[in-house]
Scaffold this motif. Structure first.
Motif, PDB file in Angstrom:
ATOM      1  N   GLU A 112       1.042   6.530  -7.082  1.00  0.00           N
ATOM      2  CA  GLU A 112      -0.070   7.417  -7.432  1.00  0.00           C
ATOM      3  C   GLU A 112       0.361   8.877  -7.367  1.00  0.00           C
ATOM      4  O   GLU A 112       0.023   9.677  -8.266  1.00  0.00           O
ATOM      5  N   VAL A 169      -7.570   4.431  -9.709  1.00  0.00           N
ATOM      6  CA  VAL A 169      -6.468   5.337  -9.392  1.00  0.00           C
ATOM      7  C   VAL A 169      -6.284   6.361 -10.501  1.00  0.00           C
ATOM      8  O   VAL A 169      -6.026   7.541 -10.235  1.00  0.00           O
ATOM      9  N   LYS A 218       2.222   1.744  -3.505  1.00  0.00           N
ATOM     10  CA  LYS A 218       1.151   2.114  -4.436  1.00  0.00           C
ATOM     11  C   LYS A 218       0.787   3.586  -4.276  1.00  0.00           C
ATOM     12  O   LYS A 218       0.508   4.285  -5.254  1.00  0.00           O
ATOM     13  N   ARG A 219       0.768   4.045  -3.038  1.00  0.00           N
ATOM     14  CA  ARG A 219       0.476   5.464  -2.793  1.00  0.00           C
ATOM     15  C   ARG A 219       1.558   6.340  -3.419  1.00  0.00           C
ATOM     16  O   ARG A 219       1.249   7.350  -4.071  1.00  0.00           O
ATOM     17  N   ALA A 270       0.816  -1.227   0.000  1.00  0.00           N
ATOM     18  CA  ALA A 270       0.000   0.000   0.000  1.00  0.00           C
ATOM     19  C   ALA A 270       0.843   1.267   0.000  1.00  0.00           C
ATOM     20  O   ALA A 270       0.543   2.205  -0.763  1.00  0.00           O
ATOM     21  N   GLU A 288       3.951  14.241   4.434  1.00  0.00           N
ATOM     22  CA  GLU A 288       4.041  13.084   3.534  1.00  0.00           C
ATOM     23  C   GLU A 288       5.146  13.285   2.502  1.00  0.00           C
ATOM     24  O   GLU A 288       5.901  12.356   2.189  1.00  0.00           O
ATOM     25  N   ILE A 344       0.309  16.023  -3.773  1.00  0.00           N
ATOM     26  CA  ILE A 344      -0.476  15.355  -2.730  1.00  0.00           C
ATOM     27  C   ILE A 344      -1.736  16.158  -2.430  1.00  0.00           C
ATOM     28  O   ILE A 344      -2.834  15.602  -2.270  1.00  0.00           O
TER      29      ILE A 344
END
Length: 500
Positions: free
Chosen positions: A207, A409, A203-204, A200, A490, A474
């Motif tokens: 993205e 996504v 994957k973030r 995860a 982040e 983001i």
């Protein structure tokens, strides 16, 4: 008439300067002389042209033939001048009447039978012809090269199968039908992100990279899914615009790799780590585009990043910043576009198992430091996001729970890109320092957090700006008009580097 003058095109990077092909016949001992800075491929046209003319039923003149390719100081390469040279010989010898010769430009390689073979760079040649706004609006090309050239709007492309067909058209006995291409928008069947189990955080990061056009470095043991994740990035990106598709197609045309069925699909280039500098960035005595240019408006994936030669990786620094590459040789200079999205993968140590639950790693700290030291600080400073991709547990692999698909996504990525295009007209990764100050200014709490990170992580000015650009992406994914502390946090997390 003992003199014939035709028009063609050479290639110099993505441009195609006009070449005047002058053919003169005079008395004397039979000879065939080519002047005008031709390379070996062009000089060999003498034998191809002679055989093609004879096999098409014409008589090859037993006179002194001089072919001049002007301008004289422009290097000429490849067999693209075979067709205009052959037509010039036939016109100058009186075997062919061509009253409308000035209406056309010509390019094509001749087989010994007189058939026309495909050439490189047809798309770039016709694009330059259109930009030059010449009175000649028709280009006669081999049938196999016509589809890509016809992608240029408002151009008349005449596809010919052989020399005889071109002669019949010029003399008025037969007309070559023009080729028109209107490629329908296509979307390739890219691998789906839902096929990747777990991961995860990675994957973030993928993205976020897709949303802003950022570069990404993944580190993890063998079999963790780094290559799978990279291969799914093109499926997360928005469809290409017509201008982007045309620019990418022009580069592939120069390399002889263009296929009409790939129109509108983002390239995914994954060169092996043994690739040379010239293979990656382009080069050669006659400059050709390299992998970074073939990945223009697409993805460049470098697996086993530390295994690449250091000089090869250092050559990426300029195009990562500028989006183009300059290739300079003693006699030639060429510029190619290279606006690619870099995705890289590496192991955490030489054996690959540092931090693995199995405890198989036996690498010493010195070995790990030398391995990671193959990547220079300036190169790492140009990578926006760094993320660890740990080993997958058996429970995650056997789970039947489906993750998000690429379509889901991609919808979020496209929404974020729309925000960026409306706000600044470009992806966040391409923002200049002035534009960052205008469009990516954090709130008070975010600015305070960023100041602390600058002090603790000893970030460079480039690192500071890249954190803001990633934070802007983001925020766009969250549909937030302003950058807050959570977005900055982040982005800093992706900038802290790789664990180990």
């Amino acid at each position: 008439m003992a003199l014939a003058v035709l028009r063609s095109r050479a290639l110099a990077g993505l441009s195609a300067p006009e070449v005047t092909v002058e053919v003169h016949l005079t008395g004397g001992l039979p000879a065939f002389t080519l002047v005008g800075l031709p390379d070996t491929e062009v000089k060999e046209a003498r034998d191809r042209v002679r055989a093609a003319i004879q096999n098409c039923g014409f008589e090859f003149p037993q006179r002194r033939i001089t072919v001049n390719l002007a301008p004289a100081d422009l290097p000429k390469e490849s067999g693209r001048f075979d067709l205009p040279i052959a037509l010039g010989v036939l016109i100058a010898s009186g075997q062919l009447k061509a009253p409308t010769l000035d209406d056309y430009e010509f390019a094509g390689e001749l087989a010994l039978s007189g058939e026309l073979r495909a050439i490189r760079g047809a798309l770039a040649m016709c694009a330059t012809m259109q930009r030059d706004a010449t009175a000649r609006r028709a280009f006669i090309l081999p049938t196999d090269s016509a589809p890509e050239a016809a992608l240029i709007a408002d151009m008349t492309i005449l596809p010919a199968k052989n020399l005889l067909q071109v002669c019949a058209h010029l003399s008025g006995r037969e007309t070559i039908a023009s080729r028109a291409v209107s490629p329908a928008p296509t979307f390739a069947h890219y691998p789906d992100l839902a096929e990747v189990k777990g991961q995860a955080p990675a994957k973030r990061a993928l993205e976020v990279a897709a949303a802003g056009g950022h570069s990404l470095l993944m580190s993890g043991p063998p079999g963790a899914g780094k290559s799978m994740l990279a291969q799914r990035l093109p499926g997360l990106l928005p469809p290409m615009t017509d201008d982007e598709a045309l620019a990418a197609a022009a580069v592939h045309s120069l390399a002889g790799l263009f296929k009409l069925e790939h129109w509108g699909q983002r390239a995914f280039r994954a060169p092996h780590h043994s690739a040379s500098t010239a293979a990656l960035v382009g080069g050669g005595s006659v400059p050709r585009p390299g992998e970074i240019s073939l990945a223009h408006n697409g993805t460049l994936f470098l697996d086993e990043l530390p295994e690449f030669q250091r000089g090869v990786l250092e050559a990426l620094r300029e195009p990562l910043e500028t989006g183009h590459i300059h290739i300079a040789r003693a006699a030639r200079r060429a510029e190619f576009p290279a606006r690619f999205q870099l995705i890289a993968a590496m192991n955490p140590c030489p054996c690959g198992y540092l931090g693995h639950p199995s405890g198989k790693c036996r690498c010493t700290p010195d070995q790990v430091a030398r391995y990671r030291g193959k990547l220079s600080g300036p190169l790492l400073d140009r990578i926006d996001l760094m993320v660890d991709v740990p080993a997958i547990s058996e429970a995650e692999l056997s789970s039947r729970a489906a993750g998000e698909t690429s379509a889901i996504v991609r919808a979020r990525v496209m929404d974020a890109r729309d925000w960026q295009l409306q706000r600044q007209g470009k992806p966040n990764a391409q923002l200049t320092p002035d534009e960052i100050a205008k469009f990516a200014t954090p709130d008070v709490a975010g600015a305070k957090l960023l100041a602390q990170a600058m002090a603790q992580l000893s970030l460079s000015a480039r690192g500071y700006h890249r954190i803001l650009k990633v934070a802007r992406s983001i925020a766009d994914l969250a549909s937030a008009p302003a950058i807050n502390a959570a977005h900055i946090a982040e982005a800093i997390h992706y900038r802290r580097g790789l664990s180990g």
